[in-house]
Enzyme design. Structure first.
Site, short mmCIF file in Angstrom:
data_model
loop_
_atom_site.label_atom_id
_atom_site.label_comp_id
_atom_site.label_asym_id
_atom_site.label_seq_id
_atom_site.Cartn_x
_atom_site.Cartn_y
_atom_site.Cartn_z
N CYS A 126 0.83 -1.22 0.00
CA CYS A 126 0.00 0.00 0.00
C CYS A 126 0.86 1.26 0.00
CB CYS A 126 -0.95 0.00 1.19
SG CYS A 126 -0.10 0.05 2.77
N ASP B 166 2.24 2.66 2.58
CA ASP B 166 2.16 3.43 3.83
C ASP B 166 3.45 3.31 4.64
OD1 ASP B 166 -0.32 4.02 2.98
OD2 ASP B 166 -1.41 2.94 4.53
N CYS C 248 -3.05 5.26 5.85
CA CYS C 248 -4.51 5.22 5.87
C CYS C 248 -5.05 5.49 7.27
CB CYS C 248 -4.98 3.85 5.39
SG CYS C 248 -4.63 2.56 6.60
N CYS D 59 -2.59 -2.96 8.76
CA CYS D 59 -2.25 -1.59 9.18
C CYS D 59 -1.77 -1.60 10.64
CB CYS D 59 -3.46 -0.67 9.03
SG CYS D 59 -4.34 -0.88 7.46
FE1 FES Z 1 -1.57 0.38 4.24
FE2 FES Z 1 -3.43 0.73 6.01
S1 FES Z 1 -3.71 0.47 3.90
S2 FES Z 1 -1.31 0.58 6.34
#
Ligand code: FES
Length: 131
Positions: free
Chosen positions: A35, A37, A60, A104
């Site tokens: 993702c 992040d 997110c 996450c």
């Molecule tokens: Fe990547 Fe939440 S979608 S940490």
């Protein structure tokens, strides 16, 4: 049912312990390749205790809520207790995350462990290797 619990929404909209500790004793940064992040944790440690913790998360809502809750859970805790914090405990403290958002909370666990490893690496005299 709402996608996110009230606690997730609260920690997402009002995250605790956001920021940087300039003279941190341990810093950890982790990311999720899928993702994209990124989460960074800063620890201030005294007497084997987490005296202060701050985080920066580029991610997110669940990642921000997880970082916020994780910092609340380890603040004031002994190092070994902080090390033992699991992503499951973070998710439970948030009254749950949707299954596809559990990764996450894993970022929060990994960021704390990474910051603790950094502290250990910088203070080898306090963590002798035992065989
Ligand atoms: Fe990547 Fe939440 S979608 S940490």
């Amino acid at each position: 049912m709402a996608l996110y619990s009230e606690k997730v929404m609260d920690h997402f909209l009002h995250p605790r312990n956001v920021g940087v500790i300039e003279d941190a004793d341990g810093v950890g940064e982790v990311g999720n390749a899928k993702c994209g992040d990124i989460m960074k944790m800063y620890l201030k440690i005294e007497d084997d205790t987490i005296k202060d913790v701050k985080f920066e998360t580029f991610g997110c809502a669940s990642a921000i809520a997880s970082s916020s809750m994780a910092t609340e859970l380890i603040k004031g805790q002994k190092l070994e207790d902080a090390m033992a914090l699991t992503n499951k405990a973070v998710a439970e403290a948030l009254d749950g995350l949707p299954d596809y958002k559990m990764h996450c909370s894993v970022l929060a666990e990994e960021a704390i462990q990474s910051a603790l490893e950094d502290y250990k690496a910088k203070n080898p005299e306090k963590f002798p290797i035992t065989y």
